[in-house]
Design a protein around this motif. Structure first.
Motif, PDB file in Angstrom:
ATOM      1  N   MET A 183       0.836  -1.210   0.000  1.00  0.00           N
ATOM      2  CA  MET A 183       0.000   0.000   0.000  1.00  0.00           C
ATOM      3  C   MET A 183       0.861   1.246   0.000  1.00  0.00           C
ATOM      4  SD  MET A 183      -3.302  -0.597   2.347  1.00  0.00           S
ATOM      5  CE  MET A 183      -4.692  -1.472   1.671  1.00  0.00           C
ATOM      6  N   GLY A 184       1.477   1.559  -1.108  1.00  0.00           N
ATOM      7  CA  GLY A 184       2.241   2.801  -1.229  1.00  0.00           C
ATOM      8  C   GLY A 184       3.439   2.851  -0.311  1.00  0.00           C
ATOM      9  N   GLY A 185       4.613   2.782  -0.865  1.00  0.00           N
ATOM     10  CA  GLY A 185       5.826   2.915  -0.069  1.00  0.00           C
ATOM     11  C   GLY A 185       6.286   1.608   0.526  1.00  0.00           C
ATOM     12  N   PRO A 186       7.581   1.502   0.810  1.00  0.00           N
ATOM     13  CA  PRO A 186       8.113   0.281   1.403  1.00  0.00           C
ATOM     14  C   PRO A 186       7.668   0.140   2.852  1.00  0.00           C
ATOM     15  CG  PRO A 186       9.826   1.940   1.294  1.00  0.00           C
ATOM     16  CD  PRO A 186       8.607   2.540   0.663  1.00  0.00           C
ATOM     17  N   GLY A 187       7.493  -1.067   3.292  1.00  0.00           N
ATOM     18  CA  GLY A 187       7.118  -1.310   4.683  1.00  0.00           C
ATOM     19  C   GLY A 187       5.660  -1.044   4.962  1.00  0.00           C
TER      20      GLY A 187
END
Lengths: 137, 134
Positions: free
Chosen positions: B54-58
């Protein structure tokens, strides 16, 4: 002159950004507590903050050019600092290869919440100090 | 601001856990159902969770990948007087294991609560951030 007054604020701003990033990583871990095969992530906050605080304008001015001498320098400006996400060490192996330790994640989450709030208070206190310096009272 | 995506992540988890609870409820409701005229009894269902970026790492949410049906044989009970009994006098019930379902329900309920708590914490932090410098 103004830069000297806001330098400390910048540091706390970076800390706040990192805290919110960590909060988000921990929230993902808690959300995936029941997902088979999910590997929990986290990052070393102290290391990330050192890296963010030591980062020079090279990263901050990425994609933004100063075309006039009167433009303000973007050194240490806003923008989310890059963090190196790592995988948490598994304490109790589970059958479905999920490595989330819910107790630890919840403890980290609460810890991070308190630290985020304290950073927020540092910023508020600093703003108050600066305001009283400006008004000269 | 990465704090806002906490609502997406925790929201996806809450919705997935709600679907799991829904499946448990339908399993428990049909625990005593007997086979119809076609000889097919109710099969216990189970959700399968999957991670969604969901958008972005982690930043990882959850979704229900699919709902699977258990292929274990249904419970057979000797009840010759039952209208649904077969030629040998046996009635085939659903293959739902109520104990398993109760455990599943408690687990889903706890996970749901955890995620709601995450959202509440994120909300109060964001509200305090809004008042920054006050």
């Amino acid at each position: 002159m103004l830069e000297q007054m806001t330098a400390r604020l910048d540091f706390h701003g970076k800390a706040l950004m990192l805290r919110s990033q960590r909060q988000q990583v921990l929230a993902s871990n808690i959300a995936n507590a029941d997902t088979p095969g999910f590997v929990a992530r986290d990052f070393d906050f102290a290391q990330a903050l050192q890296k963010a605080a030591g980062a020079t304008g090279a990263r901050a001015t990425e994609g933004v050019a100063m075309t006039d001498a009167r433009h303000l320098s973007l050194q240490g400006g806003p923008g989310s600092p890059k963090t190196d996400l790592a995988y948490t060490v598994q304490t109790q192996p589970s059958q479905d290869r999920n490595t989330v330790d819910l107790d630890r994640e919840r403890a980290n989450f609460v810890d991070n919440t308190v630290r985020y709030e304290s950073t927020l208070r540092f910023i508020n206190g600093h703003v108050k100090t600066m305001l009283s310096a400006i008004t000269g009272q | 601001m990465s704090m806002f995506s906490i609502f997406n992540v925790a929201g996806s988890a809450v919705s997935a856990q709600a679907q799991r609870l829904n499946v448990v409820a339908s399993n428990l409701a049909n625990a005593d159902a007997v086979a119809g005229p076609d000889g097919q009894s109710y099969k216990a269902r189970q959700v399968q969770f999957q991670t969604v970026p969901m958008g972005g790492p982690g930043s990882a949410g959850v979704k229900v990948q699919n709902v699977t049906e258990s292929d274990q044989p249904g419970r057979r009970v000797f009840q010759p007087n039952h209208p649904s009994a077969d030629g040998e006098g046996y009635v085939t019930h659903s293959n739902v294991n109520p104990v398993e379902e109760m455990v599943n329900m408690i687990s889903a309920s706890r996970s749901y609560q955890n995620n709601v708590e995450v959202m509440n914490t994120a909300k109060s932090l964001l509200l305090k951030t809004l008042q920054m410098g006050n």
